[in-house]
Motif scaffolding. Structure first.
Motif, PDB file in Angstrom:
ATOM      1  N   UNK A  25      75.786 101.635  67.249  1.00 11.38           N
ATOM      2  CA  UNK A  25      76.202 102.900  66.550  1.00 11.38           C
ATOM      3  C   UNK A  25      76.903 104.227  67.823  1.00 11.38           C
ATOM      4  N   UNK A  26      77.916 104.101  68.078  1.00  9.75           N
ATOM      5  CA  UNK A  26      78.316 105.529  68.815  1.00  9.75           C
ATOM      6  C   UNK A  26      79.534 106.824  67.292  1.00  9.75           C
ATOM      7  N   UNK A  34      79.667 110.627  60.978  1.00  9.16           N
ATOM      8  CA  UNK A  34      78.825 110.059  60.610  1.00  9.16           C
ATOM      9  C   UNK A  34      78.817 108.441  62.022  1.00  9.16           C
ATOM     10  N   UNK A  35      78.373 107.025  62.392  1.00  5.15           N
ATOM     11  CA  UNK A  35      78.526 106.125  63.381  1.00  5.15           C
ATOM     12  C   UNK A  35      78.408 105.047  63.161  1.00  5.15           C
ATOM     13  N   UNK A  36      79.515 103.781  63.508  1.00  5.86           N
ATOM     14  CA  UNK A  36      79.374 103.256  62.504  1.00  5.86           C
ATOM     15  C   UNK A  36      78.713 101.670  62.488  1.00  5.86           C
ATOM     16  N   UNK A 122      80.972  97.711  59.401  1.00  7.02           N
ATOM     17  CA  UNK A 122      80.466  97.702  58.383  1.00  7.02           C
ATOM     18  C   UNK A 122      80.434  98.743  57.010  1.00  7.02           C
ATOM     19  N   UNK A 123      79.795  99.757  57.922  1.00  7.66           N
ATOM     20  CA  UNK A 123      79.143 100.847  56.573  1.00  7.66           C
ATOM     21  C   UNK A 123      79.344 101.820  58.335  1.00  7.66           C
ATOM     22  N   UNK A 124      78.780 103.218  57.557  1.00  9.56           N
ATOM     23  CA  UNK A 124      78.508 104.213  58.753  1.00  9.56           C
ATOM     24  C   UNK A 124      76.961 104.719  58.052  1.00  9.56           C
ATOM     25  N   UNK A 125      76.431 105.290  59.321  1.00  7.68           N
ATOM     26  CA  UNK A 125      75.075 106.297  59.288  1.00  7.68           C
ATOM     27  C   UNK A 125      75.061 107.529  59.737  1.00  7.68           C
TER      28      UNK A 125
END
Ligand code: DUT
Ligand code: MG
Length: 156
Positions: A25-26, A34-36, A122-125
């Motif tokens: 993730x970056x 966010x990072x994906x 699919x999502x981000x953090x």
């Protein structure tokens, strides 16, 4: 690259075998919040989410989050807008002491099947500071002008 003026807290990412070869993730842009997260599904075995269905999608990573922080798992707006795909429990909460694989709970609120393939974002953090409250049971709650008014009490 971080553009923060204060040093960025370290987020440890432990790669599990089924995440072999997936990008870490970056932050995609200098100001990204966010990072994906990518789907760590086996190659050639896509997951199909029928309309109304939900599924836990593996990310292939264990997080080591510093104490005083959490990671929130949030939907990607593009998937939500185009396909009706969102995170059912948004924002998902990853506790700093969780040492299992981080997974994403997706739900298909659209009208078509949605096919998730290996490596799909699919999502981000989002990593965020948290405050643990000092909980004290009290006998009375202090008075305020709002009082118990809520849920639209101030009008439209
Ligand atoms: O979208 C999510 C949400 C949670 N988790 C993991 C990390 C988190 O630290 C743990 C517990 O999440 P939560 O507290 O939201 O779930 P719970 O139903 O309260 O489970 P528990 O009793 O394990 O706390 O599950 C994920 O991998 N993805
Ligand atoms: Mg919990």
């Amino acid at each position: 690259m971080s553009t923060n003026l204060v040093p960025s807290p370290k987020l440890g990412l432990l790669r599990l075998p089924h995440a072999d070869g997936l990008d870490l993730p970056a932050y995609e842009t200098a100001g990204a919040a966010g990072m994906d997260l990518r789907a760590a599904l086996a190659d050639g075995t896509p997951m199909t989410l029928a309309p109304g269905a939900r599924a836990l999608v593996p990310t292939g990573f264990v997080f080591e989050i510093p104490q005083g922080y959490e990671v929130q798992i949030r939907p990607r707006s593009g998937l939500a807008f185009k396909n009706g795909i969102t995170c059912l429990n948004t924002p998902g909460t990853i506790d700093s002491d969780y040492r299992g694989e981080v997974k994403v709970l997706l739900v298909n609120l659209g009208t078509e099947d949605f096919v998730i393939t290996r490596g799909m974002r699919i999502a981000q953090m989002v990593m965020a500071p948290v405050t643990q409250a000092n909980v004290v049971e009290i006998a009375e709650a202090g008075e305020t002008a709002r009082g118990a008014g809520g849920f639209g009490s101030t009008g439209v």
